[in-house]
Each structure stands twice: as C-alpha cells, then as structure tokens.
Design a protein around this motif. Sequence first.
Motif, PDB file in Angstrom:
ATOM      1  N   ALA A  26       0.838  -1.201   0.000  1.00 43.85           N
ATOM      2  CA  ALA A  26       0.000   0.000   0.000  1.00 43.85           C
ATOM      3  C   ALA A  26       0.868   1.244   0.000  1.00 43.85           C
ATOM      4  N   VAL A  27       0.211   2.342  -0.275  1.00 46.81           N
ATOM      5  CA  VAL A  27       0.892   3.643  -0.289  1.00 46.81           C
ATOM      6  C   VAL A  27       0.174   4.540   0.713  1.00 46.81           C
ATOM      7  N   ARG A  28       0.982   5.135   1.608  1.00 50.65           N
ATOM      8  CA  ARG A  28       0.424   6.161   2.503  1.00 50.65           C
ATOM      9  C   ARG A  28       0.760   7.516   1.894  1.00 50.65           C
ATOM     10  N   LEU A  29      -0.347   8.227   1.432  1.00 51.22           N
ATOM     11  CA  LEU A  29      -0.146   9.473   0.685  1.00 51.22           C
ATOM     12  C   LEU A  29      -0.570  10.652   1.559  1.00 51.22           C
ATOM     13  N   VAL A  72      -3.498   4.117  -0.202  1.00 53.66           N
ATOM     14  CA  VAL A  72      -3.740   3.536  -1.510  1.00 53.66           C
ATOM     15  C   VAL A  72      -3.232   2.095  -1.488  1.00 53.66           C
ATOM     16  N   PHE A  73      -4.074   1.116  -1.761  1.00 52.04           N
ATOM     17  CA  PHE A  73      -3.705  -0.296  -1.760  1.00 52.04           C
ATOM     18  C   PHE A  73      -3.579  -0.803  -3.188  1.00 52.04           C
ATOM     19  N   ARG A  74      -2.532  -1.600  -3.405  1.00 51.43           N
ATOM     20  CA  ARG A  74      -2.373  -2.223  -4.725  1.00 51.43           C
ATOM     21  C   ARG A  74      -3.316  -3.410  -4.808  1.00 51.43           C
ATOM     22  N   GLN A  75      -3.921  -3.609  -5.994  1.00 49.32           N
ATOM     23  CA  GLN A  75      -4.773  -4.754  -6.222  1.00 49.32           C
ATOM     24  C   GLN A  75      -3.911  -5.951  -6.651  1.00 49.32           C
ATOM     25  N   GLU A  76      -4.409  -7.160  -6.368  1.00 52.77           N
ATOM     26  CA  GLU A  76      -3.639  -8.374  -6.626  1.00 52.77           C
ATOM     27  C   GLU A  76      -3.291  -8.537  -8.092  1.00 52.77           C
ATOM     28  N   SER A  77      -4.147  -8.133  -8.954  1.00 54.39           N
ATOM     29  CA  SER A  77      -3.911  -8.342 -10.392  1.00 54.39           C
ATOM     30  C   SER A  77      -3.138  -7.206 -11.033  1.00 54.39           C
ATOM     31  N   TRP A  78      -2.801  -6.168 -10.235  1.00 52.53           N
ATOM     32  CA  TRP A  78      -2.072  -5.015 -10.796  1.00 52.53           C
ATOM     33  C   TRP A  78      -0.571  -5.309 -10.852  1.00 52.53           C
ATOM     34  N   SER A  79       0.092  -4.469 -11.639  1.00 55.43           N
ATOM     35  CA  SER A  79       1.560  -4.506 -11.621  1.00 55.43           C
ATOM     36  C   SER A  79       2.022  -3.838 -10.333  1.00 55.43           C
ATOM     37  N   HIS A  80       3.300  -3.763 -10.141  1.00 60.49           N
ATOM     38  CA  HIS A  80       3.828  -3.182  -8.908  1.00 60.49           C
ATOM     39  C   HIS A  80       4.056  -1.682  -9.013  1.00 60.49           C
ATOM     40  N   THR A  81       3.731  -1.108 -10.172  1.00 64.10           N
ATOM     41  CA  THR A  81       3.950   0.340 -10.328  1.00 64.10           C
ATOM     42  C   THR A  81       2.603   1.046 -10.459  1.00 64.10           C
ATOM     43  N   LEU A  82       2.378   2.040  -9.607  1.00 66.91           N
ATOM     44  CA  LEU A  82       1.126   2.841  -9.632  1.00 66.91           C
ATOM     45  C   LEU A  82       1.424   4.268 -10.051  1.00 66.91           C
ATOM     46  N   GLU A  83       0.540   4.825 -10.854  1.00 69.61           N
ATOM     47  CA  GLU A  83       0.624   6.260 -11.193  1.00 69.61           C
ATOM     48  C   GLU A  83      -0.488   6.974 -10.418  1.00 69.61           C
ATOM     49  N   ILE A  84      -0.069   7.856  -9.530  1.00 67.58           N
ATOM     50  CA  ILE A  84      -1.038   8.552  -8.658  1.00 67.58           C
ATOM     51  C   ILE A  84      -1.087  10.026  -9.039  1.00 67.58           C
ATOM     52  N   THR A  85      -2.293  10.494  -9.442  1.00 71.24           N
ATOM     53  CA  THR A  85      -2.496  11.911  -9.815  1.00 71.24           C
ATOM     54  C   THR A  85      -3.322  12.575  -8.724  1.00 71.24           C
ATOM     55  N   THR A  86      -2.763  13.621  -8.156  1.00 69.79           N
ATOM     56  CA  THR A  86      -3.439  14.367  -7.084  1.00 69.79           C
ATOM     57  C   THR A  86      -3.741  15.782  -7.588  1.00 69.79           C
ATOM     58  N   THR A  87      -5.031  16.228  -7.479  1.00 66.72           N
ATOM     59  CA  THR A  87      -5.424  17.579  -7.953  1.00 66.72           C
ATOM     60  C   THR A  87      -6.163  18.318  -6.838  1.00 66.72           C
ATOM     61  N   ALA A  88      -6.008  19.624  -6.880  1.00 62.51           N
ATOM     62  CA  ALA A  88      -6.757  20.500  -5.943  1.00 62.51           C
ATOM     63  C   ALA A  88      -7.749  21.348  -6.757  1.00 62.51           C
ATOM     64  N   HIS A  89      -8.967  21.383  -6.275  1.00 59.41           N
ATOM     65  CA  HIS A  89     -10.020  22.182  -6.934  1.00 59.41           C
ATOM     66  C   HIS A  89     -10.341  23.412  -6.075  1.00 59.41           C
ATOM     67  N   THR A 106       6.567   2.642  -6.951  1.00 58.74           N
ATOM     68  CA  THR A 106       6.779   1.210  -7.175  1.00 58.74           C
ATOM     69  C   THR A 106       6.718   0.512  -5.820  1.00 58.74           C
ATOM     70  N   LEU A 107       5.898  -0.499  -5.751  1.00 56.68           N
ATOM     71  CA  LEU A 107       5.718  -1.270  -4.525  1.00 56.68           C
ATOM     72  C   LEU A 107       6.598  -2.509  -4.628  1.00 56.68           C
ATOM     73  N   GLN A 108       7.537  -2.677  -3.652  1.00 57.29           N
ATOM     74  CA  GLN A 108       8.559  -3.714  -3.793  1.00 57.29           C
ATOM     75  C   GLN A 108       8.111  -5.085  -3.292  1.00 57.29           C
ATOM     76  N   LYS A 109       7.377  -5.131  -2.242  1.00 59.20           N
ATOM     77  CA  LYS A 109       7.019  -6.433  -1.689  1.00 59.20           C
ATOM     78  C   LYS A 109       5.658  -6.359  -1.011  1.00 59.20           C
ATOM     79  N   LYS A 110       5.141  -7.578  -0.825  1.00 54.57           N
ATOM     80  CA  LYS A 110       3.837  -7.649  -0.205  1.00 54.57           C
ATOM     81  C   LYS A 110       3.890  -7.175   1.232  1.00 54.57           C
ATOM     82  N   GLY A 111       2.813  -6.500   1.604  1.00 60.32           N
ATOM     83  CA  GLY A 111       2.683  -6.049   2.984  1.00 60.32           C
ATOM     84  C   GLY A 111       3.434  -4.798   3.291  1.00 60.32           C
TER      85      GLY A 111
END
Length: 630
Positions: A26-29, A72-89, A106-111
């Motif tokens: 997971a990612v803590r954003l 942000v949690f990675r899904q099991e079927s996803w690759s290990h690289t996530l693109e996260i777009t953050t916007t302010a309105h 890039t998420l290196q390992k489980k957990g």
Amino acid sequence: MGRLTSLLLLLTLVGVGCKPKAQEAAVRLKVSYTFNAGCITVTAKDAEGTDRETRDQLAVLDRETREVVFAVFRQESWSHTLEITTTAHEKSCEGNVVARDVSEVTLQKKGAIEQVALTLEAPDEDGDGYISTDRNGTDCDDKTFNVDDPITRWYADKDGDGFGDPDVSPLRSCTKPEDSGTTRYVQNAKDCKDSDPAVYPRADVSEARCDEVDDDCDGTVDEGFETKGDPCDVPCPGGQLACNDNRNALFCKNAPTPTLYYPDADGDGAGDERGTPAQVCPDTTPPTGFVLNTDDCDDQDKYNRHNKAEVCDDRDNNCDKQRDEENICGGKGWKVVNDPALTGNSRQWKTVALGADGRVWMAGDGGKLAIRPAAGAAFKSLDGSCGNVNWRAAWVSPNNNHVFLAGSGGNLAEHDGENCSNQITVSSGNTLEGLTGFSPLLYVVDDRGRLYVWSPGVSLEERYNLDPQTYFDIHGLDSTKLLTVGDTGGSSTPYISSYPGTGSTATYHSVSTPNGYSGALRGVWMASSNIAYAVGDGGLVVKWDGATNWTRVNPPTDNTTAPFTSVVAPDSFTIYVTDASTNGTIRRLSAAGTWSTAYTADKPLRDIAIYSSGDIWAVGDDGRVIHFPE
C-alpha cells in the motif's frame, strides 16, 4: 487531523468488486496544500494497464489545517507500479483545477507500505484564498483581497430594465459579456419578471401601477390599491373595483348600466334632445317628468317633436326648422281679413275676444262692434248697439258665447249677438281698460288704480283703489290669482300687482327695466300658475317668476322701441306680441328664446287674442284685422 487523518481511500480496479488482500502492498499518501482548496482528488491507476483506474475525492474547504492523508492499496492483479495523480479544486469538487501532482510509486514487496508526501501549490498573491484566473482560478484581481466570490456573475436582462433574471443561470466572467440581440447582461439578479421592463425592484412606498403584477418585486401586488375588489356602485350598485386600462387607478367594473331618461318639461311625451339625462339604475323608479326618448327639439313647446305631423299653427311641429311647410295651410297664413263689417278708417279696433265654434268679437272707438257668429260665416256689424262708448276690453263667456265689454266713462255691457243688455256705468266714470272673467264673476280694472268685481245683472263691487296708479290690462288662470299691469300714474314707471280674488288688498311686484326706461305696461298674459308675460312701451317684455319679481326678456334682434300693446301665449313658453308702430308687427318668441316676425301690417295693432295655436286674431287702427290662418 480528526476523522480525515484516519481516512483510508481504498482503491479498487474498475469493475472489480473484491477488496484487496491484506498482504498486498500500500501507499500512505500525505497531501499538503498552500491555498484555499475546496476539494482534493486522488486518481490511481496501474502504470502498465491504462484501463485499470479508480478515483475518489474529499471536500476540504473548511479544514483548520491544510493537510490530508490517503491510503492507496495495490490490487492483486495489478503490476507493482502505480501512477497517482493528485489535484486540488478551487471552492468545491466541481470547481476549477488549480494545482496538480503526478507521482509514480513502485511497490517492492507484499505487505510493505510506501510513504509518499507531496505539496500542491498555486500562487495567491493577495492571500484571499482564490487563485488568479490566468492560472485557471476565479480571482479576477489577484492584487486585491476579496472576501466574497471574486469572479463576477453576469445575469441576463431581456427586458432592458437594468435588472437580471435570477431564474436563468448566470455567466461567470471577469469581464462583461457582449450583449446578444435583445439580451443585455447585468451584475444583479433581482428581477421578478424579466419579460416586462416596468417590473423591477424599486424603493417606492407603493407600486406605480395597478395591474395584478408585483411591479416592485417585493412579493405583493398592487400596493396603494388596497380597495381593489371591493363592491362599488358607479354608476349603479353591483360592480367591483378593478384596475383601469391606464393601470393608474381603480374603476367600478361590471356595474350595471343605467337607463337614460330625458327631461320632458312640456309634458308631450318627447324627451329633450339637448337635455341632461337622468341615469336610472335597475330596480329604480325613473324621476317624474323624464321619458326614455330624445324626440323633442323644443322641450318648452308641447306642439312639436321629431316625426310629428306638421299642422297649420305657425310652429315647427316636426322639428325640421320650418313652420307650416309644404303648403300645410293650403295657401292660408297670416293675412288681412277684408270684410265690409270690419274695414274702413272709421273703425278703430281696440279689442278682440274669441269664443267657441269660431265666434269672434271685436270692439273699438265710438261704439264700434262686430261679430262673426261661427267659423266660416261673414262678420256682422253691431255698431252702436251698446251705445257710443270707446270700448277698450272684451271677454267672451264660455257658458253662452256672450261678449262682455268695458270702456270709457266707466261703461260695462253684455251682448249676445242680437241684443245689448246689462249696461251699467261705474260711479267713478274712469275709463275701464281691462276685463277678464271666471263665470259668474268678471274682474275689471280702470285707469285710476281701481279693481271691480261684476256679476252681470246682479251687482258691481269696488274691491280696492290704488289711485293714482293706472291699469291697462288684467289676466289670470282662475279667480285666486289675478295679475294687473299699468304704470304709476304720472311717473311713467311700469307697475304690476297681483290680487287673490277676494278681499281689498293687492300685492305690489318689482319689475326689471333697462336703465333710463320710461313707459307703461300695456298687456299681460298668465301662461301657467307660475309663468306670465307682460309687454309695454319701448319694446319692453318682462317675465314673471311666479312670486313677485319680473325680469326682462331679451328683446327682438332688431332692438325695436315700438310700443308693445298686447300679448298672448298659446303655451307656457311661446308668446305673440303686437305693437302700435306705423307698420304694426306681430312678433313671436319661441320656447327656445328666438324672436321672429309672424306678420307686418300697414297699421298700428292694438290687441291680439288666441283660441288655440291654430286660431289667432289681431286688430288695430283703420279697421285692420289680421287672422291666422286666413
């Protein structure tokens, strides 16, 4: 951070409803921002699968601190690289995007939990929390602090009254939009009826118009016209107050229409075409003396009206402004009567009297007397049959058609057409000038202010003596009110009195005359119980008010000063007058107040008598006798 710091944003693949497994990375954003953001949006997707994406957002406008944390949690079927777009309105989640960050993790390992921190920045020079419009914000002036919405809303104003329509979505722009057709743009939204330029907010105490419309947009209609809807009675009861066509006042709407009745002063059933009508409402009794038509052209003369048949009476019977037209008189008219018993300069006729069945009597100086026994018959001379008296007055009894005569030397007599009787002499010997009767009594006046009551064959009684007044005539409709005219003796001032028929007292009347007038009144005629006319020297004509006052009648248009000698009235407002000028004239005053010449003779005329509007006689010097129609 309260509840927002503990909020976990769980991202799942689009279309997959299962939750991520606990052992997935997971990612803590942690997102920080330096301005008044209204909403933070986070979009995560698989960097190797563009269709693998999910998104969520959090409204943060009212936060005390400018920081939020997402998981942000990675899904099991996803690759290990996530693109996260953050916007302010700005302002809200639907507001303009004013800051953006795109990060690849890039998420290196489980957990494992990757820590990511980022800051969203947008310039806000005036510090009011709004971003300049040149950076996709809404601040039109980033140099000036605005506590309200910095962008201008422009509202459509279709009716051109300067007020916009709040029900139409505004245009948001820092500059005024261009007007389009009939639509202009304004900065307020206060119009409650943008289709009417007269409807707009105003500070008037009351609305300017009465039109069932909220003209001043205050939520109520027609202030100042609070009685609208109340019952009214103009012109008749049963109406309701409503706005008028000009929308500036109330009027009585749906009130019943009155019926117009027109005055009928002469009682002939024809209303005065020039009269003021009476408005009579339903279920209301019309006033007395008013009728429904306007058929009368002269409402003082009962012998005329529109469409009435013309008759031979010297009148405009049918209201066509002509008298006796179309030979209605069969060639007859005002003409001299040439009869041997009447003519000749030895006959100075002073009086004429008429009876029933066409009987005509005339008398004059030297005991001259003549009679026409019946209509169409020849005249018969009765000269001297009652003596050699200068007769001055005559009256015919309706009971027997006898004539009664009064004249010089205080003489009185009765003649039946064959014989003279009841000849008496008043003790004073004064000249008797006037005579009238109401059988069995006759009333006689003389030239020294005396009035006598005579019952032929029975008695003669002097009722009063006003010497030195001079009387020349007497007339009345009945014995309860008699009018006498003359002058004040030697002063030549007109004199009129009335007598109630009994007692010994006469009532003096006042007479209006022109300045400097000198003369006597010679004739009088009572046309009704409160209308009478008197005529005299210098062309004077006066009219009675029914009490004790007499006012001057407008003189003929030729302003004659001829001595008027006698007057008769076929109705209350029409009179005929004779004069003793060299060319004696018969003048007619119509009910409309117009003088006309009926006939001009070649001799002075002394008396006129009328039996009906179609039988009028006048007599004068040298045997002159005029008849209408002859």
